[in-house]
Every structure is written in C-alpha cells, then in structure tokens.
Design a protein around this motif. Structure first.
Motif, PDB file in Angstrom:
ATOM      1  N   ASP A 114       0.867  -1.189   0.000  1.00  0.00           N
ATOM      2  CA  ASP A 114       0.000   0.000   0.000  1.00  0.00           C
ATOM      3  C   ASP A 114       0.896   1.229   0.000  1.00  0.00           C
ATOM      4  O   ASP A 114       1.640   1.457   0.956  1.00  0.00           O
ATOM      5  CB  ASP A 114      -0.901  -0.018   1.240  1.00  0.00           C
ATOM      6  CG  ASP A 114      -1.610   1.313   1.483  1.00  0.00           C
ATOM      7  OD1 ASP A 114      -1.619   2.161   0.568  1.00  0.00           O
ATOM      8  OD2 ASP A 114      -2.145   1.492   2.590  1.00  0.00           O
ATOM      9  N   GLN A 115       0.853   1.990  -1.076  1.00  0.00           N
ATOM     10  CA  GLN A 115       1.646   3.221  -1.179  1.00  0.00           C
ATOM     11  C   GLN A 115       0.724   4.431  -1.036  1.00  0.00           C
ATOM     12  O   GLN A 115       0.293   5.018  -2.012  1.00  0.00           O
ATOM     13  CB  GLN A 115       2.370   3.288  -2.514  1.00  0.00           C
ATOM     14  CG  GLN A 115       3.563   2.340  -2.619  1.00  0.00           C
ATOM     15  CD  GLN A 115       4.332   2.572  -3.886  1.00  0.00           C
ATOM     16  OE1 GLN A 115       3.933   2.104  -4.959  1.00  0.00           O
ATOM     17  NE2 GLN A 115       5.421   3.312  -3.791  1.00  0.00           N
ATOM     18  N   GLU A 116       0.382   4.752   0.196  1.00  0.00           N
ATOM     19  CA  GLU A 116      -0.428   5.923   0.531  1.00  0.00           C
ATOM     20  C   GLU A 116      -1.823   5.868  -0.086  1.00  0.00           C
ATOM     21  O   GLU A 116      -2.463   6.909  -0.267  1.00  0.00           O
ATOM     22  CB  GLU A 116       0.281   7.217   0.119  1.00  0.00           C
ATOM     23  CG  GLU A 116       1.657   7.389   0.727  1.00  0.00           C
ATOM     24  CD  GLU A 116       2.279   8.739   0.410  1.00  0.00           C
ATOM     25  OE1 GLU A 116       1.744   9.773   0.868  1.00  0.00           O
ATOM     26  OE2 GLU A 116       3.296   8.747  -0.315  1.00  0.00           O
ATOM     27  N   GLU A 117      -2.311   4.670  -0.416  1.00  0.00           N
ATOM     28  CA  GLU A 117      -3.648   4.539  -1.004  1.00  0.00           C
ATOM     29  C   GLU A 117      -4.743   4.589   0.057  1.00  0.00           C
ATOM     30  O   GLU A 117      -5.837   5.087  -0.190  1.00  0.00           O
ATOM     31  CB  GLU A 117      -3.750   3.246  -1.794  1.00  0.00           C
ATOM     32  CG  GLU A 117      -2.818   3.196  -2.990  1.00  0.00           C
ATOM     33  CD  GLU A 117      -2.472   1.777  -3.381  1.00  0.00           C
ATOM     34  OE1 GLU A 117      -3.324   1.157  -4.039  1.00  0.00           O
ATOM     35  OE2 GLU A 117      -1.385   1.287  -3.038  1.00  0.00           O
ATOM     36  N   CYS A 118      -4.438   4.061   1.233  1.00  0.00           N
ATOM     37  CA  CYS A 118      -5.425   4.071   2.311  1.00  0.00           C
ATOM     38  C   CYS A 118      -5.379   5.388   3.085  1.00  0.00           C
ATOM     39  O   CYS A 118      -6.407   6.004   3.329  1.00  0.00           O
ATOM     40  CB  CYS A 118      -5.174   2.895   3.253  1.00  0.00           C
ATOM     41  SG  CYS A 118      -6.347   2.790   4.612  1.00  0.00           S
ATOM     42  N   GLU A 119      -4.174   5.807   3.439  1.00  0.00           N
ATOM     43  CA  GLU A 119      -3.995   7.031   4.196  1.00  0.00           C
ATOM     44  C   GLU A 119      -2.794   7.796   3.660  1.00  0.00           C
ATOM     45  O   GLU A 119      -1.722   7.211   3.467  1.00  0.00           O
ATOM     46  CB  GLU A 119      -3.777   6.732   5.680  1.00  0.00           C
ATOM     47  CG  GLU A 119      -4.974   6.105   6.371  1.00  0.00           C
ATOM     48  CD  GLU A 119      -4.721   5.857   7.841  1.00  0.00           C
ATOM     49  OE1 GLU A 119      -5.166   6.671   8.669  1.00  0.00           O
ATOM     50  OE2 GLU A 119      -4.058   4.854   8.175  1.00  0.00           O
ATOM     51  N   PRO A 120      -2.917   9.104   3.418  1.00  0.00           N
ATOM     52  CA  PRO A 120      -1.786   9.895   2.937  1.00  0.00           C
ATOM     53  C   PRO A 120      -0.607   9.828   3.913  1.00  0.00           C
ATOM     54  O   PRO A 120      -0.795   9.903   5.131  1.00  0.00           O
ATOM     55  CB  PRO A 120      -2.351  11.323   2.863  1.00  0.00           C
ATOM     56  CG  PRO A 120      -3.829  11.135   2.756  1.00  0.00           C
ATOM     57  CD  PRO A 120      -4.141   9.913   3.558  1.00  0.00           C
ATOM     58  N   GLY A 121       0.590   9.655   3.364  1.00  0.00           N
ATOM     59  CA  GLY A 121       1.782   9.637   4.191  1.00  0.00           C
ATOM     60  C   GLY A 121       2.083   8.308   4.840  1.00  0.00           C
ATOM     61  O   GLY A 121       3.054   8.190   5.593  1.00  0.00           O
ATOM     62  N   VAL A 122       1.246   7.272   4.567  1.00  0.00           N
ATOM     63  CA  VAL A 122       1.430   5.963   5.193  1.00  0.00           C
ATOM     64  C   VAL A 122       1.623   4.902   4.111  1.00  0.00           C
ATOM     65  O   VAL A 122       0.852   4.828   3.152  1.00  0.00           O
ATOM     66  CB  VAL A 122       0.218   5.580   6.068  1.00  0.00           C
ATOM     67  CG1 VAL A 122       0.394   4.170   6.638  1.00  0.00           C
ATOM     68  CG2 VAL A 122       0.037   6.584   7.183  1.00  0.00           C
ATOM     69  N   VAL A 123       2.674   4.087   4.274  1.00  0.00           N
ATOM     70  CA  VAL A 123       2.883   2.939   3.396  1.00  0.00           C
ATOM     71  C   VAL A 123       2.797   1.671   4.244  1.00  0.00           C
ATOM     72  O   VAL A 123       2.970   1.717   5.461  1.00  0.00           O
ATOM     73  CB  VAL A 123       4.245   3.010   2.678  1.00  0.00           C
ATOM     74  CG1 VAL A 123       4.291   4.204   1.740  1.00  0.00           C
ATOM     75  CG2 VAL A 123       5.392   3.071   3.684  1.00  0.00           C
ATOM     76  N   ALA A 124       2.543   0.557   3.590  1.00  0.00           N
ATOM     77  CA  ALA A 124       2.398  -0.697   4.334  1.00  0.00           C
ATOM     78  C   ALA A 124       2.662  -1.891   3.426  1.00  0.00           C
ATOM     79  O   ALA A 124       2.499  -1.810   2.206  1.00  0.00           O
ATOM     80  CB  ALA A 124       1.003  -0.806   4.940  1.00  0.00           C
ATOM     81  N   VAL A 125       3.073  -2.975   4.066  1.00  0.00           N
ATOM     82  CA  VAL A 125       3.216  -4.266   3.391  1.00  0.00           C
ATOM     83  C   VAL A 125       2.485  -5.292   4.242  1.00  0.00           C
ATOM     84  O   VAL A 125       2.573  -5.266   5.474  1.00  0.00           O
ATOM     85  CB  VAL A 125       4.694  -4.675   3.241  1.00  0.00           C
ATOM     86  CG1 VAL A 125       4.806  -6.072   2.639  1.00  0.00           C
ATOM     87  CG2 VAL A 125       5.450  -3.674   2.373  1.00  0.00           C
ATOM     88  N   ALA A 126       1.759  -6.193   3.597  1.00  0.00           N
ATOM     89  CA  ALA A 126       0.999  -7.218   4.332  1.00  0.00           C
ATOM     90  C   ALA A 126       1.094  -8.558   3.622  1.00  0.00           C
ATOM     91  O   ALA A 126       1.266  -8.618   2.394  1.00  0.00           O
ATOM     92  CB  ALA A 126      -0.458  -6.806   4.466  1.00  0.00           C
ATOM     93  N   ALA A 127       0.976  -9.618   4.404  1.00  0.00           N
ATOM     94  CA  ALA A 127       0.975 -10.977   3.861  1.00  0.00           C
ATOM     95  C   ALA A 127      -0.116 -11.779   4.559  1.00  0.00           C
ATOM     96  O   ALA A 127      -0.387 -11.563   5.745  1.00  0.00           O
ATOM     97  CB  ALA A 127       2.337 -11.645   4.059  1.00  0.00           C
ATOM     98  N   PRO A 128      -0.739 -12.725   3.852  1.00  0.00           N
ATOM     99  CA  PRO A 128      -1.826 -13.517   4.445  1.00  0.00           C
ATOM    100  C   PRO A 128      -1.305 -14.603   5.372  1.00  0.00           C
ATOM    101  O   PRO A 128      -0.190 -15.104   5.207  1.00  0.00           O
ATOM    102  CB  PRO A 128      -2.521 -14.125   3.229  1.00  0.00           C
ATOM    103  CG  PRO A 128      -1.420 -14.268   2.225  1.00  0.00           C
ATOM    104  CD  PRO A 128      -0.516 -13.084   2.447  1.00  0.00           C
ATOM    105  N   VAL A 129      -2.153 -14.968   6.330  1.00  0.00           N
ATOM    106  CA  VAL A 129      -1.883 -16.087   7.225  1.00  0.00           C
ATOM    107  C   VAL A 129      -2.979 -17.114   7.002  1.00  0.00           C
ATOM    108  O   VAL A 129      -4.166 -16.798   7.122  1.00  0.00           O
ATOM    109  CB  VAL A 129      -1.868 -15.631   8.700  1.00  0.00           C
ATOM    110  CG1 VAL A 129      -1.741 -16.838   9.625  1.00  0.00           C
ATOM    111  CG2 VAL A 129      -0.741 -14.648   8.944  1.00  0.00           C
ATOM    112  N   HIS A 130      -2.588 -18.345   6.670  1.00  0.00           N
ATOM    113  CA  HIS A 130      -3.552 -19.414   6.397  1.00  0.00           C
ATOM    114  C   HIS A 130      -3.680 -20.348   7.594  1.00  0.00           C
ATOM    115  O   HIS A 130      -2.721 -20.567   8.334  1.00  0.00           O
ATOM    116  CB  HIS A 130      -3.122 -20.219   5.174  1.00  0.00           C
ATOM    117  CG  HIS A 130      -3.053 -19.426   3.918  1.00  0.00           C
ATOM    118  ND1 HIS A 130      -1.931 -18.694   3.559  1.00  0.00           N
ATOM    119  CD2 HIS A 130      -3.963 -19.229   2.931  1.00  0.00           C
ATOM    120  CE1 HIS A 130      -2.153 -18.086   2.402  1.00  0.00           C
ATOM    121  NE2 HIS A 130      -3.372 -18.391   2.002  1.00  0.00           N
TER     122      HIS A 130
END
Length: 253
Positions: A187-203
C-alpha cells in the motif's frame, strides 16, 4: 451542550431481545414463553413476538415436541468468530512483536469481515515518528495492504463483491491476482496519505485465509524498492512463521 451518554440512545426492543437471549444459561438451556415472560417481566405476547423475530434470524429455535425454546445456531456462529479472532490474536502476538523489532515499524493483525479489513491487534514501534494506530479500525479491504492480502486468496465472487462500488473494479481484481502471485501486498499511501504498508496472508490448517500480518510506516522512511526488497521479505517471513506455529507445513495441501 453536554454530550449524551450512550445509554440515552438505547433502543428498547433491541435491549429486550438481548435480555431474552441472556435469559438462557447452562442450567436453563430451554425455556418456554411463560418462563421467559416471568424472567423478563414482560407480557407473553411481547415475548412471543421477540421469539418469532429471533427465530426467523436463527438466534433461537423451538423444540416442536416441548414447544420450549433454546439458543439457535446463529449464536454459536457469532461466538465461533469471536473465539477464532481471540485465539488467533494470542498465537500471532509474539510474531507481531518480533516483526516490529526487526522492521522498526508498527505491526498489525487484520481479519476480514465481509468486504472490510478490521485491525484486531497491533504492536507499536518505538520510533519518534510513526503511523497513527489502526487498532480497532475498519477500512474497505481493497484500499489496505492487509485487506488486499486477505482478499487475494478468496474466490473470484467474493473479490468482485469487495471491488463492487469502487472505482475501476477491473483493475482491483487484476491487482488482487498479482498479490496472490507475489504472496504479499503493498500500500503506497492509497489508504492514508503519508502511510505505506506491506501485508501478507496467514492461512489456517484448512488453507483458508485466517488473517493478515501488516507492517505500516511513514512514507518518507520507505521507498518502493525498500518496501519490496526489505520489508516484504520480513512480513512474508513472519506470516510463514505464524503458519508454522499454527501447524501448517510449507507447501501442505
């Protein structure tokens, strides 16, 4: 003007329906209309109407032979969701702490509720400048890294439901396909301006997506190359460790 207490907004019929559900117990698992009316101090007609409403939604069911009522399957479904989240939080917490220490950023556990990503646990980093906490917050799943990681492993129909109403749903579906192939979402500031994120699923053991691990940070600290080259392997590694802790072997069917 003083702010009203939440008790001022109570809806009496909803409150009575909840009182009715709470009237059942391990000792009194089945109750009749007369018994419920006495316990709730309500007229039997009112109790019957409440029971009819709850029965149509699956919250109570009637034994046709005794005509007594007991809690329905819907109550257990909701309890199972709560317990699943509670147990998942307990098991994931040490890995969130480890990921926060390795990355130097705030980490989260998110779960999917229909088309929303809900953040149910977090470990805040010690950086002076860090992202605002998301614990307890709900976002459209398609706009967050965690939400995209959660959606990427779902059937197409559920992905389409989440993308419906969003701008360019076709592009969202294409992106979810790329997330599924990569094993992580960015996520490159798509959810909130100025915030980036990386996520991975847990099965879980059935290979269903049980949650997503996300690491969020201020955008000025992480370029896209660093997100993909440094943060993504840490997040994906944490997700794999969680799955191993849950008993899921790598590559297991």
């Amino acid at each position: 003007m003083s702010k009203k207490a939440k008790s001022d907004y109570l809806i009496q019929s909803v409150s009575r329906a909840l009182d009715l559900l709470e009237a059942f117990s391990a000792k009194e698992a089945a109750l009749g209309v007369t018994e419920l009316a006495r316990k709730l101090k309500l007229h039997k007609n009112n109790v019957f109407r409440l029971l009819a409403t709850l029965e149509t939604r699956g919250y109570v069911e009637q034994d046709k032979e005794t005509e007594r009522y007991r809690l329905g399957a819907k109550v257990y479904e909701i309890a199972a969701v709560f317990l699943q989240h509670l147990d998942l939080r307990r098991q994931v917490r040490p890995y969130l702490e480890s990921l926060a220490a390795k990355s130097g950023e705030t980490t989260y556990l998110a779960v999917l509720e229909r088309t929303s990503a809900v953040y149910v646990d977090m470990v805040e980093c010690e950086q002076a400048v860090r992202v605002a906490p998301r614990l307890g917050r709900r976002f459209p799943a398609v706009v967050t890294a965690a939400g995209q990681a959660l959606l990427a492993g779902l059937p197409r129909a559920q992905q389409e439901e989440a993308a419906a109403g969003q701008a360019e749903p076709g592009k969202i579906l294409d992106r979810l396909a790329r997330v599924a192939a990569a094993g992580y979402a960015v996520d490159q500031e798509e959810c909130e301006p100025g915030v980036v994120a990386v996520a991975a699923p847990v099965h879980d053991l059935a290979r269903r997506v049980a949650g997503a691990v996300e690491c969020g940070a201020p955008a000025f600290r992480w370029t896209l190359d660093r997100l993909k080259g440094e943060l993504a392997p840490l997040v994906a590694g944490a997700a794999s460790q969680i799955e191993a802790g849950l008993g899921l072997r790598p590559g297991a069917p």
